[in-house]
Write an enzyme that holds these catalytic residues in place. Structure first.
Site, PDB file in Angstrom:
ATOM      1  N   ARG A 182     -15.023  23.279  11.116  1.00 45.58           N
ATOM      2  CA  ARG A 182     -13.501  22.621  10.897  1.00 45.58           C
ATOM      3  C   ARG A 182     -12.358  23.100  11.810  1.00 45.58           C
ATOM      4  O   ARG A 182     -11.519  22.413  12.149  1.00 45.58           O
ATOM      5  CB  ARG A 182     -13.368  22.585   9.545  1.00 45.58           C
ATOM      6  CG  ARG A 182     -13.828  21.270   8.843  1.00 45.58           C
ATOM      7  CD  ARG A 182     -13.518  21.030   7.442  1.00 45.58           C
ATOM      8  NE  ARG A 182     -14.817  21.025   6.524  1.00 45.58           N
ATOM      9  CZ  ARG A 182     -14.991  21.145   5.509  1.00 45.58           C
ATOM     10  NH1 ARG A 182     -14.155  21.689   4.749  1.00 45.58           N
ATOM     11  NH2 ARG A 182     -16.403  21.089   4.942  1.00 45.58           N
ATOM     12  N   HIS A 197       9.829  23.950  -7.386  1.00 47.87           N
ATOM     13  CA  HIS A 197       8.570  24.195  -6.564  1.00 47.87           C
ATOM     14  C   HIS A 197       8.725  24.896  -5.328  1.00 47.87           C
ATOM     15  O   HIS A 197       7.830  25.241  -4.439  1.00 47.87           O
ATOM     16  CB  HIS A 197       7.630  22.953  -6.383  1.00 47.87           C
ATOM     17  CG  HIS A 197       7.329  22.341  -7.510  1.00 47.87           C
ATOM     18  ND1 HIS A 197       8.441  21.317  -7.824  1.00 47.87           N
ATOM     19  CD2 HIS A 197       6.500  22.635  -8.611  1.00 47.87           C
ATOM     20  CE1 HIS A 197       7.757  20.856  -9.174  1.00 47.87           C
ATOM     21  NE2 HIS A 197       6.703  21.668  -9.672  1.00 47.87           N
ATOM     22  N   ARG A 257       1.772  14.714   7.754  1.00 45.99           N
ATOM     23  CA  ARG A 257       0.590  15.244   6.877  1.00 45.99           C
ATOM     24  C   ARG A 257      -0.383  15.424   8.042  1.00 45.99           C
ATOM     25  O   ARG A 257      -0.771  14.508   8.774  1.00 45.99           O
ATOM     26  CB  ARG A 257      -0.034  14.681   5.739  1.00 45.99           C
ATOM     27  CG  ARG A 257      -1.185  14.750   5.238  1.00 45.99           C
ATOM     28  CD  ARG A 257      -1.643  14.178   4.089  1.00 45.99           C
ATOM     29  NE  ARG A 257      -3.255  13.760   3.810  1.00 45.99           N
ATOM     30  CZ  ARG A 257      -3.912  14.859   3.807  1.00 45.99           C
ATOM     31  NH1 ARG A 257      -3.539  16.288   3.764  1.00 45.99           N
ATOM     32  NH2 ARG A 257      -5.342  14.583   3.480  1.00 45.99           N
ATOM     33  N   VAL A 258      -1.225  16.503   7.984  1.00 48.34           N
ATOM     34  CA  VAL A 258      -2.200  16.919   8.834  1.00 48.34           C
ATOM     35  C   VAL A 258      -3.423  17.329   7.979  1.00 48.34           C
ATOM     36  O   VAL A 258      -3.437  18.409   7.505  1.00 48.34           O
ATOM     37  CB  VAL A 258      -1.693  18.060   9.856  1.00 48.34           C
ATOM     38  CG1 VAL A 258      -1.271  17.326  10.995  1.00 48.34           C
ATOM     39  CG2 VAL A 258      -1.033  19.055   9.443  1.00 48.34           C
ATOM     40  N   ASP A 278     -16.000  14.461   6.785  1.00 46.08           N
ATOM     41  CA  ASP A 278     -17.315  14.009   6.380  1.00 46.08           C
ATOM     42  C   ASP A 278     -17.403  12.539   6.946  1.00 46.08           C
ATOM     43  O   ASP A 278     -16.350  11.852   6.949  1.00 46.08           O
ATOM     44  CB  ASP A 278     -17.105  14.014   4.793  1.00 46.08           C
ATOM     45  CG  ASP A 278     -16.838  15.435   4.200  1.00 46.08           C
ATOM     46  OD1 ASP A 278     -17.542  16.024   3.992  1.00 46.08           O
ATOM     47  OD2 ASP A 278     -15.501  15.693   4.117  1.00 46.08           O
ATOM     48  N   SER A 288      -7.851  16.446   6.261  1.00 47.22           N
ATOM     49  CA  SER A 288      -9.008  15.816   6.538  1.00 47.22           C
ATOM     50  C   SER A 288      -9.251  14.679   6.011  1.00 47.22           C
ATOM     51  O   SER A 288      -8.564  14.341   5.036  1.00 47.22           O
ATOM     52  CB  SER A 288     -10.312  16.819   6.226  1.00 47.22           C
ATOM     53  OG  SER A 288     -10.033  17.241   4.765  1.00 47.22           O
ATOM     54  N   GLU A 315      -8.811   9.492   2.039  1.00 47.63           N
ATOM     55  CA  GLU A 315      -8.228  11.030   1.775  1.00 47.63           C
ATOM     56  C   GLU A 315      -7.405  10.857   0.183  1.00 47.63           C
ATOM     57  O   GLU A 315      -7.644   9.797  -0.535  1.00 47.63           O
ATOM     58  CB  GLU A 315      -7.258  11.337   2.980  1.00 47.63           C
ATOM     59  CG  GLU A 315      -6.170  10.599   3.287  1.00 47.63           C
ATOM     60  CD  GLU A 315      -4.965  10.576   2.716  1.00 47.63           C
ATOM     61  OE1 GLU A 315      -4.101  11.504   2.642  1.00 47.63           O
ATOM     62  OE2 GLU A 315      -4.613   9.570   2.074  1.00 47.63           O
ATOM     63  N   MET A 316      -6.498  11.768   0.380  1.00 44.57           N
ATOM     64  CA  MET A 316      -5.978  11.617  -1.200  1.00 44.57           C
ATOM     65  C   MET A 316      -4.354  11.679  -1.506  1.00 44.57           C
ATOM     66  O   MET A 316      -3.941  12.128  -2.634  1.00 44.57           O
ATOM     67  CB  MET A 316      -6.378  12.879  -2.246  1.00 44.57           C
ATOM     68  CG  MET A 316      -8.144  12.736  -2.247  1.00 44.57           C
ATOM     69  SD  MET A 316      -8.948  13.964  -3.095  1.00 44.57           S
ATOM     70  CE  MET A 316      -8.623  13.100  -4.706  1.00 44.57           C
ATOM     71  N   GLU A 317      -3.587  11.631  -0.089  1.00 44.13           N
ATOM     72  CA  GLU A 317      -2.134  11.978  -0.591  1.00 44.13           C
ATOM     73  C   GLU A 317      -1.164  10.922   0.273  1.00 44.13           C
ATOM     74  O   GLU A 317      -0.273  10.670  -0.115  1.00 44.13           O
ATOM     75  CB  GLU A 317      -1.985  13.480   0.096  1.00 44.13           C
ATOM     76  CG  GLU A 317      -2.537  14.617  -0.471  1.00 44.13           C
ATOM     77  CD  GLU A 317      -3.829  14.858  -0.035  1.00 44.13           C
ATOM     78  OE1 GLU A 317      -4.473  14.273   0.778  1.00 44.13           O
ATOM     79  OE2 GLU A 317      -4.623  15.328  -1.045  1.00 44.13           O
ATOM     80  N   GLY A 376      -3.074  20.233   3.571  1.00 50.60           N
ATOM     81  CA  GLY A 376      -3.242  20.211   2.233  1.00 50.60           C
ATOM     82  C   GLY A 376      -3.255  21.882   1.570  1.00 50.60           C
ATOM     83  O   GLY A 376      -2.747  21.953   0.501  1.00 50.60           O
ATOM     84  N   ARG A 412       4.149  29.371  -6.501  1.00 50.80           N
ATOM     85  CA  ARG A 412       2.798  28.747  -6.678  1.00 50.80           C
ATOM     86  C   ARG A 412       1.789  28.962  -5.652  1.00 50.80           C
ATOM     87  O   ARG A 412       0.731  28.171  -5.319  1.00 50.80           O
ATOM     88  CB  ARG A 412       3.029  27.456  -6.960  1.00 50.80           C
ATOM     89  CG  ARG A 412       3.571  27.188  -8.646  1.00 50.80           C
ATOM     90  CD  ARG A 412       3.585  25.618  -8.705  1.00 50.80           C
ATOM     91  NE  ARG A 412       4.115  25.586 -10.169  1.00 50.80           N
ATOM     92  CZ  ARG A 412       3.580  25.270 -11.299  1.00 50.80           C
ATOM     93  NH1 ARG A 412       2.359  24.876 -11.383  1.00 50.80           N
ATOM     94  NH2 ARG A 412       4.432  25.171 -12.388  1.00 50.80           N
ATOM     95  N   ARG A 438      -4.017  27.155   5.378  1.00 48.37           N
ATOM     96  CA  ARG A 438      -3.956  26.367   6.683  1.00 48.37           C
ATOM     97  C   ARG A 438      -2.435  26.366   7.121  1.00 48.37           C
ATOM     98  O   ARG A 438      -2.504  26.445   8.349  1.00 48.37           O
ATOM     99  CB  ARG A 438      -4.481  25.197   6.428  1.00 48.37           C
ATOM    100  CG  ARG A 438      -4.943  24.359   7.920  1.00 48.37           C
ATOM    101  CD  ARG A 438      -6.148  23.589   8.014  1.00 48.37           C
ATOM    102  NE  ARG A 438      -7.457  24.130   7.995  1.00 48.37           N
ATOM    103  CZ  ARG A 438      -8.451  23.551   7.899  1.00 48.37           C
ATOM    104  NH1 ARG A 438      -8.603  22.452   7.682  1.00 48.37           N
ATOM    105  NH2 ARG A 438      -9.578  24.402   8.053  1.00 48.37           N
TER     106      ARG A 438
END
Ligand code: HPA
Length: 235
Positions: A218, A6, A88-89, A205, A91, A180-182, A21, A44, A25
């Site tokens: 944002r 990757h 990690r930065v 949010d 939202s 969040e998701m990570e 993410g 990718r 950004r």
């Protein structure tokens, strides 16, 4: 330099990598905040850049969304390219009513509904925890810049659109600040490898009060978080 599935580096990667993410950004952060930023990855479309901040080499690279994505990039950065620190930065969606849009949340720990951690086959529940060194650095920076931050437990969820609408409230009752998701996956990969990791988020949010930011709003809120983390990345 060695190629991974990757990452195909066309230049150096710093010891510390900031990971938003969104790869665009990463491009924005590199072009806005770093000196002499050069792209080192485009496999990718996961853009990565290395430049300097206050004379110190720092990289910034997109992580993609979710634990599967961030964990594979973190693994390759740490194990193949010798990266020592990943911040990690991102939202997050606030789960507490008293968190306002644009507040900065820092994840001292990351609960999760993911099964990622079962791979380590531990005889109990491992607690994904931030690096104290990085957390203390961001906290000190927040005091210096007089930018308040909320430090606590967050939720790294595999689910963005919940079928069961009661789940957020149940995590919130346990004091979880935001979703969040990570980060839980990032913390696990870093801990297993003896590297440092931290998650810093801007509230985009509030899932309790149903408030949401617009895309243009944002961008400036995001700046506050980058200004708290880059001095720590450049230490
Ligand atoms: N859920 C998960 N991740 C998020 C959210 C959310 O509501 N908002 C920003 N990141």
């Amino acid at each position: 330099m060695q190629q991974t599935p990757h990452i195909n580096p066309t230049g150096p990667i710093a010891n510390t990598v900031l990971m938003p993410g969104d790869p665009l950004r990463a491009k924005f952060i590199a072009e806005t905040f770093l000196d002499d930023a050069r792209q080192f990855n485009q496999v990718r479309g996961m853009l990565g850049y290395t430049g300097t901040y206050q004379g110190v080499q720092v990289s910034v690279m997109g992580s993609g969304m979710g634990i599967p994505s961030i964990s594979l990039y973190a693994h390759e950065l740490i194990h193949v390219y010798g990266v020592k620190n990943i911040i990690r930065v991102g939202s997050c969606g606030a789960l507490q009513e008293d968190l306002d849009l644009y507040d900065v949340v820092v994840a001292a720990s990351a609960s999760t509904d993911s099964h990622f951690i079962t791979q380590y086959d531990l005889p109990g529940t491992w607690a994904p925890t931030a690096s104290w060194d990085l957390l203390e650095g961001v906290y000190a920076q927040s005091r210096k810049a007089e930018v308040p931050i909320r430090v606590g437990n967050i939720l790294s969820s595999d689910v963005f659109y919940n079928f069961d609408e009661t789940v957020n409230a149940r995590w919130a009752k346990m004091g979880v600040l935001a979703v969040e998701m990570e980060s839980a996956g990032l913390y696990a990969v870093a801990a297993q490898a003896g590297a440092r990791a931290l998650g810093v988020f801007t509230v985009s949010d509030n899932l309790v009060t149903d408030q949401h930011t617009s895309a243009s709003e944002r961008q400036s809120a995001f700046t506050k978080m980058i200004e708290l983390t880059l001095p720590v990345a450049a230490k």
